[in-house]
Design a protein around this motif. Structure first.
Motif, short mmCIF file in Angstrom:
data_model
loop_
_atom_site.label_atom_id
_atom_site.label_comp_id
_atom_site.label_asym_id
_atom_site.label_seq_id
_atom_site.Cartn_x
_atom_site.Cartn_y
_atom_site.Cartn_z
N ARG A 281 -2.43 -25.08 47.46
CA ARG A 281 -3.09 -26.27 48.01
C ARG A 281 -2.06 -27.28 48.51
NH1 ARG A 281 -7.80 -26.20 43.48
NH2 ARG A 281 -9.19 -24.74 44.56
N LEU B 207 -1.30 -25.89 51.76
CA LEU B 207 -2.37 -26.20 52.70
C LEU B 207 -2.22 -27.60 53.27
CD1 LEU B 207 -5.08 -25.71 54.11
CD2 LEU B 207 -6.23 -26.33 51.98
N ARG B 208 -1.91 -28.58 52.41
CA ARG B 208 -1.78 -29.95 52.90
C ARG B 208 -0.70 -30.06 53.98
NH1 ARG B 208 -3.93 -34.67 50.81
NH2 ARG B 208 -3.12 -35.42 52.82
N TYR C 170 -1.70 -27.89 57.15
CA TYR C 170 -2.80 -28.56 57.85
C TYR C 170 -2.27 -29.78 58.62
CZ TYR C 170 -6.99 -31.17 58.91
OH TYR C 170 -7.96 -31.87 59.59
N GLN C 171 -1.42 -30.57 57.97
CA GLN C 171 -0.92 -31.78 58.63
C GLN C 171 -0.03 -31.44 59.82
OE1 GLN C 171 -2.06 -34.57 58.35
NE2 GLN C 171 -0.57 -36.09 59.05
N HIS D 158 -4.56 -36.14 58.74
CA HIS D 158 -4.82 -36.40 57.32
C HIS D 158 -3.51 -36.66 56.59
CE1 HIS D 158 -6.73 -36.57 53.53
NE2 HIS D 158 -6.58 -35.32 53.16
N VAL E 256 -11.49 -32.41 59.82
CA VAL E 256 -11.18 -30.98 59.83
C VAL E 256 -11.94 -30.28 60.94
CG1 VAL E 256 -11.23 -28.85 58.48
CG2 VAL E 256 -10.73 -31.02 57.34
N LEU F 101 -12.04 -23.71 53.62
CA LEU F 101 -11.00 -24.63 54.07
C LEU F 101 -11.29 -26.06 53.63
CD1 LEU F 101 -8.53 -25.51 55.68
CD2 LEU F 101 -9.93 -25.43 57.76
N HIS G 293 -11.00 -26.59 49.77
CA HIS G 293 -9.62 -26.62 49.28
C HIS G 293 -8.92 -27.92 49.68
CE1 HIS G 293 -9.41 -22.78 47.36
NE2 HIS G 293 -9.73 -22.11 48.45
N LEU G 294 -9.20 -28.43 50.88
CA LEU G 294 -8.62 -29.71 51.28
C LEU G 294 -9.16 -30.85 50.43
CD1 LEU G 294 -8.34 -29.59 55.17
CD2 LEU G 294 -6.49 -30.02 53.54
N ASN G 295 -10.42 -30.77 50.03
CA ASN G 295 -10.95 -31.78 49.12
C ASN G 295 -10.17 -31.79 47.81
OD1 ASN G 295 -12.98 -32.71 50.82
ND2 ASN G 295 -14.56 -31.38 49.96
N THR H 44 -6.82 -33.26 48.04
CA THR H 44 -6.85 -34.69 48.34
C THR H 44 -7.21 -35.48 47.10
OG1 THR H 44 -7.48 -34.24 50.64
CG2 THR H 44 -7.92 -36.45 49.80
#
Length: 448
Positions: free
Chosen positions: A193, A196-197, A200-201, A207, A236, A271, A274-276, A279
């Motif tokens: 995770r 992922l952060r 994703y960024q 985010h 997202v 997706l 997992h971002l939740n 965060t």
């Protein structure tokens, strides 16, 4: 802020026998949820520390002959106060346990957010309430689901031995069932995770957005940030089109989504979830439990699977873990393999939330501790996390009790055979894969 060290100490106090259920309220009768079999009786109460518990007793259950299943629930998605409704949701989901003839007790934990040792202590407190008011059962099984599997694994170690009148004695649990487990401990289970952060960024850059306060992504989110889950989902979707049918996504959205899920190795449908976690759970973990210290390290990780890995690895944000944070997190949540009871597990091979490869991490932990023979792992051909096919659960409980009572250690093949016998009564099909063995966690999450 309360660091994880204090949570671990609370669990050790309970181990020493000084934390009792004396401040808990006595169980009060409550109508059972409709999912619980007819004839069962249910009770609720408060645990004295801010949490709640639910108890369900099958019709004509007797402690002298009965089995109690002590349930450790999943999460920790909710980061606020405990609610009675959470316990009811758990009982509804796991009513199959009562249908199989076992008594059930589950704690809500005293609060939401991260704290594995704290949750293990709260689970043990709920067991003590049950025994005080309904008598000691013939057998006690500890069942952990998802994050609760981490809680159960820790609890089995914390309470492997307890104080008796003449010195230490074996703890209260006779066996343990782990289902869809987020195993491996906090220092390993959440690395993906963090990945992922940062990935994703790099891809989406929203985010946080460029015009918002910039913060280290391991923090999850600033404490005073007003971002909501709905707003994050919209961001997202704007970047990836993940909530739209594939045909309605732009070419850029398709490329963005493919780059993220191919590098992190998660299905599209998980997706946003997992971002939740990466965060709001990260905010709880790092800022409220670890004193704003970072337990995550991706400084040397080489990410693979994008359309331009060289650019990704050159541009992705990098962080180095704080050794104090890592030690605190390990102390609170990492299993050491110090168990003295048989353990049976079940995991769907395509679990979208807790990677099946986490089973390998737990297996390796027990093998290093010389306890590998006390673990039997089973796997199913399913793509769900929170609940799997009905007849598999009574088969697992039966196999575990046969191991405890008769020293008849199960195999994945014998569990699959038992499961077939429950299909008619439970109205579903067995999906077990007796020959499956999980791959190493490093095959899914890059080493660091």
């Amino acid at each position: 802020m309360r660091p994880l060290r204090s949570l671990a100490l609370l669990a050790l106090v309970a181990l020493a026998g000084t934390a009792t259920a004396q401040t808990s309220t006595a169980p009060q009768p409550r109508a059972c949820p409709a999912e619980v079999p007819a004839g069962a009786t249910c009770h609720i109460g408060e645990d004295g520390l801010g949490g709640f518990y639910w108890i369900a007793l099958p019709a004509q259950w007797k402690s002298q002959t009965g089995v109690l299943v002590v349930h450790a629930h999943g999460g920790p998605a909710d980061t606020g106060p405990a609610t009675l409704a959470r316990g009811e949701e758990d009982l509804k989901r796991w009513a199959v346990t009562v249908k199989a003839g076992y008594a059930w007790v589950g704690a809500t934990y005293r609060r939401g957010g991260f704290g594995v040792s704290m949750a293990a202590e709260d689970t043990e407190r709920a067991r003590r309430v049950f025994v005080k008011h309904f008598g000691p059962p013939r057998r006690t099984i500890l069942h952990g689901q998802s994050y609760g599997a981490s809680v159960a694994a820790k609890g089995a170690e914390l309470y492997a031995m307890v104080d008796g009148p003449n010195g230490p004695v074996k703890g209260p649990y006779d066996g343990m069932l782990l289902t869809s487990g987020m195993l491996g401990g906090g220092t390993r289970a959440y690395d993906f995770r963090m990945d992922l952060r940062v990935v994703y960024q790099y891809v989406c850059r929203n985010h946080p957005k460029p015009d918002e306060l910039q913060y280290p992504l391991w923090q999850g989110l600033p404490m005073d940030a007003k971002l909501t889950r709905a707003e994050l989902a919209a961001r997202v979707d704007e970047c990836t089109g993940v909530r739209k049918p594939a045909a309605q996504r732009t070419e850029q959205q398709k490329a963005n989504l493919a780059n993220i899920v191919n590098v992190i190795k998660i299905p599209e449908r998980s997706l946003i979830a997992h971002l939740n976690w990466a965060t709001w759970l990260f905010r709880d973990l790092t800022q409220l439990r670890l004193g704003n210290r970072n337990p995550f390290n991706n400084a040397s990780v080489q990410y693979k699977g994008s359309t331009d890995d060289a650019a990704l690895n050159a541009g992705v944000l990098r962080y180095t873990a704080d050794p104090v944070a890592v030690a605190e997190l390990a102390r609170d949540s990492d299993p050491q393999g110090r168990i003295n009871i048989p353990v049976l597990s079940l995991h769907a091979v395509n679990d979208p939330t807790a990677f099946v490869e986490l089973e390998s991490a737990y297996r390796e932990t027990l093998e290093r501790a010389g306890k590998g023979a006390m673990l039997v792992q089973t796997f199913s051909d399913e793509s769900e996390h929170s609940y799997l096919s009905d007849p598999q659960y009574p088969a697992l409980f039966t196999a575990l009790l046969n191991w405890i009572d008769k020293n008849d250690k199960p195999t994945p093949q014998t569990v699959a055979a038992l499961c077939k016998g429950y299909e008619a009564a439970y109205g579903d099909t067995c999906k077990l894969l007796p020959d499956y063995r999980s791959a190493p966690l490093a095959s899914r999450v890059p080493l660091r």
